[in-house]
Design a protein around this motif. Structure first.
Motif, PDB file in Angstrom:
ATOM      1  N   GLU A 294      -5.039  -7.365  -7.944  1.00 55.22           N
ATOM      2  CA  GLU A 294      -5.179  -6.515  -6.760  1.00 55.22           C
ATOM      3  C   GLU A 294      -4.045  -5.491  -6.727  1.00 55.22           C
ATOM      4  OE1 GLU A 294      -7.644  -6.595  -4.655  1.00 55.22           O
ATOM      5  OE2 GLU A 294      -8.614  -8.360  -5.527  1.00 55.22           O
ATOM      6  N   ALA A 295      -4.374  -4.295  -6.239  1.00 58.78           N
ATOM      7  CA  ALA A 295      -3.376  -3.241  -6.049  1.00 58.78           C
ATOM      8  C   ALA A 295      -3.199  -3.006  -4.548  1.00 58.78           C
ATOM      9  CB  ALA A 295      -3.825  -1.953  -6.733  1.00 58.78           C
ATOM     10  N   TYR A 296      -1.953  -2.853  -4.128  1.00 62.48           N
ATOM     11  CA  TYR A 296      -1.629  -2.683  -2.715  1.00 62.48           C
ATOM     12  C   TYR A 296      -0.980  -1.316  -2.503  1.00 62.48           C
ATOM     13  CZ  TYR A 296      -2.056  -7.788  -2.939  1.00 62.48           C
ATOM     14  OH  TYR A 296      -2.503  -9.064  -3.148  1.00 62.48           O
ATOM     15  N   ALA A 297      -1.217  -0.711  -1.351  1.00 63.22           N
ATOM     16  CA  ALA A 297      -0.601   0.572  -1.029  1.00 63.22           C
ATOM     17  C   ALA A 297      -0.414   0.669   0.490  1.00 63.22           C
ATOM     18  CB  ALA A 297      -1.434   1.742  -1.531  1.00 63.22           C
ATOM     19  N   VAL A 298       0.678   1.367   0.884  1.00 64.06           N
ATOM     20  CA  VAL A 298       0.970   1.597   2.302  1.00 64.06           C
ATOM     21  C   VAL A 298       1.293   3.079   2.485  1.00 64.06           C
ATOM     22  CG1 VAL A 298       2.452   1.008   4.262  1.00 64.06           C
ATOM     23  CG2 VAL A 298       1.897  -0.738   2.541  1.00 64.06           C
ATOM     24  N   TRP A 299       0.627   3.703   3.453  1.00 64.62           N
ATOM     25  CA  TRP A 299       0.888   5.104   3.791  1.00 64.62           C
ATOM     26  C   TRP A 299       1.348   5.202   5.253  1.00 64.62           C
ATOM     27  CZ3 TRP A 299      -3.414   3.433   1.178  1.00 64.62           C
ATOM     28  CH2 TRP A 299      -3.642   3.960  -0.105  1.00 64.62           C
ATOM     29  N   ILE A 300       2.211   6.193   5.555  1.00 63.11           N
ATOM     30  CA  ILE A 300       2.572   6.525   6.942  1.00 63.11           C
ATOM     31  C   ILE A 300       2.422   8.031   7.106  1.00 63.11           C
ATOM     32  CG2 ILE A 300       4.393   6.554   8.699  1.00 63.11           C
ATOM     33  CD1 ILE A 300       5.559   4.066   7.470  1.00 63.11           C
ATOM     34  N   ASP A 301       1.618   8.430   8.077  1.00 59.17           N
ATOM     35  CA  ASP A 301       1.375   9.856   8.321  1.00 59.17           C
ATOM     36  C   ASP A 301       2.547  10.434   9.118  1.00 59.17           C
ATOM     37  OD1 ASP A 301       0.217  12.347   8.539  1.00 59.17           O
ATOM     38  OD2 ASP A 301      -1.083  11.786  10.217  1.00 59.17           O
ATOM     39  N   TYR A 302       3.666  10.706   8.437  1.00 62.28           N
ATOM     40  CA  TYR A 302       4.887  11.133   9.122  1.00 62.28           C
ATOM     41  C   TYR A 302       4.684  12.417   9.931  1.00 62.28           C
ATOM     42  CZ  TYR A 302       7.709   7.684   6.584  1.00 62.28           C
ATOM     43  OH  TYR A 302       8.259   6.523   6.104  1.00 62.28           O
ATOM     44  N   ASN A 303       4.008  13.413   9.348  1.00 66.74           N
ATOM     45  CA  ASN A 303       3.882  14.681  10.068  1.00 66.74           C
ATOM     46  C   ASN A 303       2.677  14.727  11.007  1.00 66.74           C
ATOM     47  OD1 ASN A 303       1.736  14.959   8.333  1.00 66.74           O
ATOM     48  ND2 ASN A 303       2.464  16.835   7.349  1.00 66.74           N
ATOM     49  N   LYS A 304       1.943  13.604  11.083  1.00 66.05           N
ATOM     50  CA  LYS A 304       0.852  13.447  12.065  1.00 66.05           C
ATOM     51  C   LYS A 304      -0.185  14.574  11.957  1.00 66.05           C
ATOM     52  CE  LYS A 304       4.050  12.942  15.308  1.00 66.05           C
ATOM     53  NZ  LYS A 304       4.736  12.699  16.586  1.00 66.05           N
ATOM     54  N   ASP A 305      -0.624  14.847  10.704  1.00 67.50           N
ATOM     55  CA  ASP A 305      -1.623  15.901  10.519  1.00 67.50           C
ATOM     56  C   ASP A 305      -3.014  15.339  10.213  1.00 67.50           C
ATOM     57  OD1 ASP A 305      -1.213  14.914   7.983  1.00 67.50           O
ATOM     58  OD2 ASP A 305      -0.822  16.859   7.044  1.00 67.50           O
TER      59      ASP A 305
ATOM     60  N   MET B 228      -5.688  -2.783   0.210  1.00 66.78           N
ATOM     61  CA  MET B 228      -5.725  -3.748  -0.901  1.00 66.78           C
ATOM     62  C   MET B 228      -7.026  -3.488  -1.662  1.00 66.78           C
ATOM     63  SD  MET B 228      -5.863  -7.876  -0.462  1.00 66.78           S
ATOM     64  CE  MET B 228      -6.330  -8.995  -1.782  1.00 66.78           C
ATOM     65  N   LYS B 229      -6.956  -3.279  -2.994  1.00 64.72           N
ATOM     66  CA  LYS B 229      -8.147  -2.934  -3.765  1.00 64.72           C
ATOM     67  C   LYS B 229      -8.171  -3.699  -5.078  1.00 64.72           C
ATOM     68  CE  LYS B 229     -10.667   1.014  -5.722  1.00 64.72           C
ATOM     69  NZ  LYS B 229     -10.652   2.476  -5.952  1.00 64.72           N
TER      70      LYS B 229
END
Length: 836
Positions: free
Chosen positions: A664-675, A717-718
């Motif tokens: 499994e591959a894991y990733a985390v994103w945060i939309d810092y600039n809120k676009d 998770m993919k």
């Protein structure tokens, strides 16, 4: 025994002194023999004071000299402080106990400072290496059997141990009447000595704002039988000294005069917070009183607890000279004269703190500075000592002490340049200023070509720890047109000011060029950063004024400014003008900026993997979500945690499996600039692949310029391939959460300066404690102490990492001031809490 410690605070107060002397004294007095001996000491003291008040005993006029032995016990070379640093502490003690300290002139008129007539001489220094990194307060450093150093002849010498006590403790002392085997004063090395006396080319190991040697003065006061100025109680308590006003509790930092805590304080307008026995910063304590001197005198009288300590020389009953007057005043000299005192052998003449001894009743004072005010006083000497000083007069030399203009500022920044700002004012108007710095250790040079006049240069540190020397070696230097130094410094608290005047120079009437190449970046719903190329000027650009829709938004010395508090989906005109030290402004350059819409639509990933694998749990700060199998996508945006700019955090993802474990591959994103998407640089904060069923953890750092407020975090998770932020999964899962960017610019690498917040504060029934732990998870303790140092609440918190919130029930506490403390490995946070 008295103990002093320092708690760090995180508003404008800076670190504060704490000294639960009364509690420790009572604990030691649980030994019946010690308690009885201490009672005898107090009985003797009161009998002595009563006899002296009736004129049956004369006041001591001779000088008592106490020999001192200093034991340096060190683990690091830094703790093995130099001979010069040790001597600087002895020098401070001599100044403070003889009222020779220059800052005694700051004593308000309603109080009277006293010369205690005690001096100290350094007899011996011992040094010993120890593998111990901290010693605590159980007197182990005083015992060779426990790795310390035994006291040497404590009946005849003041023993002082210099070692790292630990726990933020500055020092502690034993009151008279305690065991001889533990008698003396203990100091941590970074609070022993004075930076004011640091020789050129040498660096003392000292920590602001307790770096002027006054902690030792305070502790030696306890050693000589002085209590805290507020009597370790409230307005009904007493310190057993008649000429110190009653106070409701300790004072901290540098209070403004007058500060009054009790109405029943004898008619005084203020607490005597400038007394050495209060809790204020070193720079703000500078006096003993005659009553305190009398209380100290008692223990040296026959039958006193320290009768054999020290030796007395001199002694003189001559009255203070009268009729002190000045004459023949010119630019660099004047003459002082006074009436003769019968029996005087000579006279000590003090001018601006410099003392000269003369045989007659006049003195010609030379080598002075033009246009300068000098405080003058005189006392008579007899063969056995000195009498009292006369009333003080002020004499001002003629001429001008103004410097040649223009004036140049050289500013070296510390490790937190954004905290530093400065201004030059004249007649209530600001003629030059600077702020918004971003380069650690950078150098800024500004020239003030503003003509003749009187000016005040003020430098500020928003955190309250100056620009030198704990967190960098910042400094400022002002020079005149001839390169002569007007003033320099860097080791201060929140602010420091310098007054000077200039004789002028060629008036500057040329304005800077207009800023060029305006551009906008980091545009969000409520903020935007505007940048430009630097302007030029014939003397020098001192800063830029930024306007939003015609109104001044703020000033900066850099070539960019982040504008906050904007409205979503709105167009603003942002204009920038350059300015110089003479107040000339350039033409404006402008740009239109349109904020993002509030209607953000995020893609919703789809898929169904609950028959194979799924995200079982997500942990980040206060988010600890046991989500379970949820059909491939789940909206958990109702769950949130707070993150601070520039701070590092760890996120942990735990997978769930229906049977077979896959890659499994894991990733985390945060939309810092809120676009509305996760494709901008830096918004993929973590990614990793695993082929087993264990949890995965990774750390990330919130960008220093991330806009404050709530935004979305996406966790994915993919199966067998790296996921993208928006896709339809055949085998995978996505969960969405909310994170709130808090806006702090402090680095969590400095544990003692990390954020600790309380809300509400003041509070009645509960308060929420919010704090941040850097790096790996740590076990910490949450404690609440009252002002006497008693613990009223304790809770152990296991394996805390990143941002954490804890609710504390305070409904059972009495109204008053408390301290909330978080402690653990490399974690030591404190904040004041007011219970209503």
């Amino acid at each position: 025994m008295a103990l002093c410690s320092v708690y760090a605070t995180y508003a404008q107060n800076g670190p504060i002194r704490q000294c639960p002397a009364h509690e420790i004294l009572e604990k030691q007095n649980q030994n019946e023999k010690i308690a009885q001996k201490r009672q005898l000491v107090e009985n003797h003291t009161r009998a002595f004071l009563e006899k002296r008040s009736k004129g049956q005993i004369q006041a001591r006029t001779g000088v008592l000299t106490i020999p001192v032995i200093v034991h340096v016990i060190y683990n690091t070379t830094q703790e093995n402080i130099s001979a010069a640093q040790i001597q600087s502490q002895i020098d401070v003690l001599n100044e403070d106990f003889r009222m020779l300290n220059s800052d005694v002139s700051g004593v308000p008129a309603e109080f009277t400072a006293a010369d205690v007539k005690i001096e100290f001489t350094l007899s011996q220094v011992t040094r010993k290496f120890s593998s111990k990194t901290s010693w605590g307060t159980n007197d182990a450093m005083k015992k060779s059997s426990q790795g310390g150093v035994d006291p040497i002849d404590p009946a005849n010498y003041l023993n002082m141990w210099v070692c790292n006590i630990g726990g933020g403790i500055l020092g502690y002392a034993q009151f008279p009447g305690g065991p001889a085997s533990t008698d003396g004063v203990v100091m941590s090395p970074q609070y022993f000595g004075s930076r004011d006396k640091q020789p050129s080319g040498e660096t003392f190991y000292l920590s602001s704002p307790f770096d002027k040697g006054r902690t030792a003065t305070h502790e030696v006061g306890h050693y000589l039988n002085l209590r805290h100025i507020w009597g370790d109680g409230n307005c009904n308590a007493d310190d057993f000294v008649s000429d110190t006003p009653v106070a409701g509790g300790p004072n901290y930092g540098c209070p403004n005069y007058p500060t009054k805590s009790c109405n029943n304080n004898g008619g005084f307008t203020s607490d005597m917070f400038m007394n050495y026995m209060d809790y204020v910063d070193d720079a703000c304590m500078f006096m003993f009183t005659a009553g305190q001197k009398a209380r100290m005198d008692a223990i040296f009288e026959p039958g006193g607890a320290r009768e054999g300590l020290g030796s007395i020389s001199g002694g003189c009953e001559l009255p203070a000279p009268s009729g002190l007057a000045s004459s023949n005043i010119d630019n660099n000299s004047f003459t002082l004269s006074w009436s003769a005192v019968s029996g005087a052998a000579s006279y000590d003449v003090s001018v601006g703190g410099n003392v000269t001894t003369v045989s007659g009743t006049s003195a010609n004072i030379t080598g002075l500075t033009a246009g300068t005010a000098y405080a003058c006083k005189v006392r008579a000497n007899c063969d056995s000592g000195s009498g009292a000083y006369s009333s003080e007069i002020t004499v001002t030399t003629t001429g001008s002490n103004c410097v040649a203009g223009p004036v140049t500022l050289t500013l070296v920044l510390d490790n937190y340049p954004a905290e530093t700002s400065w201004s030059v004012t004249s007649g209530g108007s600001t003629v030059a200023s600077g702020s918004g710095y971003s380069t650690k250790g950078g150098t800024v040079t500004e020239t003030f070509n503003v003509g003749a006049g009187a000016y005040t240069f003020t430098i500020n540190d928003s955190y309250g720890d100056g620009i030198c020397c704990s967190y960098g070696n910042g400094s400022y230097t002002l020079r005149d047109a001839n390169n002569n130094v007007i003033a320099s410094g860097g080791n201060f608290g929140s602010t420091e000011s310098v007054n000077y005047c200039t004789e002028g120079g060629t008036a500057d009437t040329q304005a800077p060029t207009a800023p060029g190449n305006l551009s906008a970046s980091g545009v969000t719903q409520n903020s935007a950063t505007v940048s430009w190329s630097a302007s030029s000027d014939n003397v020098g650009v001192t800063g830029y004024d930024v306007y939003v829709n015609g109104s001044l938004n703020g000033s900066t010395t850099s070539t960019s400014r982040t504008i906050t508090g904007l409205t979503a989906n709105t167009t603003y005109t942002v204009a920038v003008r350059a300015k110089d030290a003479a107040g000339n402004q350039s033409a404006a350059s402008s740009i239109n900026v349109t904020t993002l819409s509030d209607n953000i639509v995020y893609c919703s990933s789809k898929g169904n993997s609950t028959s194979d694998e799924w995200i079982q749990r997500v942990q980040l700060g206060s988010i600890n979500n046991n989500s379970g199998a949820n059909g491939g996508y789940a909206d958990f945006t109702a769950q949130s945690t707070s993150l601070n700019n520039g701070s590092s955090y760890t996120i942990t993802i735990t997978p769930g499996w229906s049977g077979t474990v896959y890659r499994e591959a894991y990733a985390v994103w945060i939309d810092y600039n809120k676009d509305g998407d996760f494709t901008d640089a830096g918004e993929l904060v973590y990614s990793r692949s695993r082929t087993n069923a264990s949890s995965v953890s990774g750390s990330f750092t919130v960008p220093a310029n991330a806009p404050a407020g709530a935004t979305r975090m996406r966790v994915s998770m993919k199966y067998n391939a790296n996921p993208s932020s928006c896709e339809t999964f055949s085998y995978g899962e996505v969960e969405d959460y909310t994170v709130v960017i808090g806006g702090s610019t402090r680095s969590v690498e400095v544990a003692e300066k990390a954020a600790l917040g309380l809300h509400p504060n003041p509070a009645m029934t509960y308060t929420n404690v919010h704090f941040t732990v850097a790096g790996e998870a740590k076990d910490v303790n949450l404690s609440v102490f009252d002002v006497m140092g008693h613990s009223v609440y304790q809770k152990a918190l296991g394996q805390v990492s990143g941002s954490h919130d804890e609710t504390v029930d305070i409904s059972g506490l009495k109204k008053g001031l408390y301290h909330v403390v978080i402690r653990g490995s490399n974690v030591n946070l404190t904040q004041k809490l007011l219970v209503k």
